[in-house]
Design an enzyme around this catalytic site. Sequence first.
Site, PDB file in Angstrom:
ATOM      1  N   CYS A  21       0.864  -1.190   0.000  1.00 15.89           N
ATOM      2  CA  CYS A  21       0.000   0.000   0.000  1.00 15.89           C
ATOM      3  C   CYS A  21       0.897   1.235   0.000  1.00 15.89           C
ATOM      4  O   CYS A  21       2.066   1.156  -0.404  1.00 15.89           O
ATOM      5  CB  CYS A  21      -0.976  -0.018   1.175  1.00 15.89           C
ATOM      6  SG  CYS A  21      -0.195   0.015   2.810  1.00 15.89           S
ATOM      7  N   ASN A  24       2.322   1.409   4.358  1.00 13.81           N
ATOM      8  CA  ASN A  24       2.633   0.121   5.014  1.00 13.81           C
ATOM      9  C   ASN A  24       2.351   0.168   6.515  1.00 13.81           C
ATOM     10  O   ASN A  24       3.046  -0.467   7.317  1.00 13.81           O
ATOM     11  CB  ASN A  24       4.080  -0.328   4.736  1.00 13.81           C
ATOM     12  CG  ASN A  24       4.388  -1.786   5.089  1.00 13.81           C
ATOM     13  OD1 ASN A  24       5.502  -2.128   5.449  1.00 13.81           O
ATOM     14  ND2 ASN A  24       3.400  -2.670   5.015  1.00 13.81           N
ATOM     15  N   CYS A  26      -1.389   0.648   7.433  1.00 11.78           N
ATOM     16  CA  CYS A  26      -2.822   0.338   7.581  1.00 11.78           C
ATOM     17  C   CYS A  26      -3.231  -0.878   6.747  1.00 11.78           C
ATOM     18  O   CYS A  26      -3.451  -1.968   7.281  1.00 11.78           O
ATOM     19  CB  CYS A  26      -3.690   1.531   7.199  1.00 11.78           C
ATOM     20  SG  CYS A  26      -3.319   3.051   8.118  1.00 11.78           S
ATOM     21  N   ARG A  27      -3.328  -0.695   5.427  1.00 11.15           N
ATOM     22  CA  ARG A  27      -3.922  -1.744   4.582  1.00 11.15           C
ATOM     23  C   ARG A  27      -3.017  -2.944   4.382  1.00 11.15           C
ATOM     24  O   ARG A  27      -3.440  -4.093   4.583  1.00 11.15           O
ATOM     25  CB  ARG A  27      -4.321  -1.149   3.222  1.00 11.15           C
ATOM     26  CG  ARG A  27      -5.469  -0.153   3.341  1.00 11.15           C
ATOM     27  CD  ARG A  27      -5.623   0.660   2.073  1.00 11.15           C
ATOM     28  NE  ARG A  27      -4.483   1.552   1.855  1.00 11.15           N
ATOM     29  CZ  ARG A  27      -4.282   2.297   0.786  1.00 11.15           C
ATOM     30  NH1 ARG A  27      -5.161   2.249  -0.203  1.00 11.15           N
ATOM     31  NH2 ARG A  27      -3.237   3.082   0.686  1.00 11.15           N
ATOM     32  N   SER A  28      -1.756  -2.720   3.972  1.00 11.57           N
ATOM     33  CA  SER A  28      -0.920  -3.890   3.657  1.00 11.57           C
ATOM     34  C   SER A  28      -0.483  -4.693   4.886  1.00 11.57           C
ATOM     35  O   SER A  28      -0.395  -5.926   4.786  1.00 11.57           O
ATOM     36  CB  SER A  28       0.257  -3.525   2.743  1.00 11.57           C
ATOM     37  OG  SER A  28       1.116  -2.583   3.321  1.00 11.57           O
ATOM     38  N   ASP A 138      -8.188   3.919   1.132  1.00 13.69           N
ATOM     39  CA  ASP A 138      -7.205   4.372   2.123  1.00 13.69           C
ATOM     40  C   ASP A 138      -7.950   4.866   3.358  1.00 13.69           C
ATOM     41  O   ASP A 138      -8.713   5.832   3.277  1.00 13.69           O
ATOM     42  CB  ASP A 138      -6.386   5.500   1.482  1.00 13.69           C
ATOM     43  CG  ASP A 138      -5.272   6.005   2.387  1.00 13.69           C
ATOM     44  OD1 ASP A 138      -5.270   5.663   3.588  1.00 13.69           O
ATOM     45  OD2 ASP A 138      -4.418   6.745   1.884  1.00 13.69           O
TER      46      ASP A 138
END
Length: 171
Positions: A21, A24, A26-28, A138
């Site tokens: 993401c 690195n 939150c999402r990934s 995001d």
Amino acid sequence: MHSFPRRAITKEKPYRINFVCLGNICRSPTAEGVFQHLVMEDGLEEYFEIDSAGTGSWHVGNPANSKSQDIANQHGIRLLSRARQALASDLEYFDLTVAMDHSNAADLQAMAVKDEHEEKIVLLRDFDTDPGDGAVPDPYYGGMDGFKNVFDIVYRSCRALLDTLKTDVIR
Ligand code: 4NP
């Protein structure tokens, strides 16, 4: 579904996946933790090597965002990774690079020096049974609802990704 590199997956040659993401944090890291959890539930930990990275460098060395961690913990999943920046050499090393949104995918495509590298880049929501606009949104500047939404999307998509890859595992 988008085509992506497939091969026999064995203990000798585990399949390497990198979730990417922007930050690195939150999402990934959520995708890395969820995918690792599902792999362990399925008893396949010797067959997969899992990592995550961000295209940006702002948060290098930081743990996952506390809201991301809280939601994962509520589902019995710990997010243990520290942020690192994605490298061009990651596209050589990993079998599959899984971008969270179109902007992350475009940034990764710009790092590719071989056609083979470009072919390794997919969107996580290519695997989602309910893919929406193809992006994991995001959540960084929003509230808890956004983080919950990210977890649900990531969980559903990682489950489908693992179900697909499981058919390539040779025990
Ligand atoms: P992520 O979220 O890409 O899911 O880790 C973000 C984290 C940090 C920033 C943007 C998005 N940032 O602008 O610092």
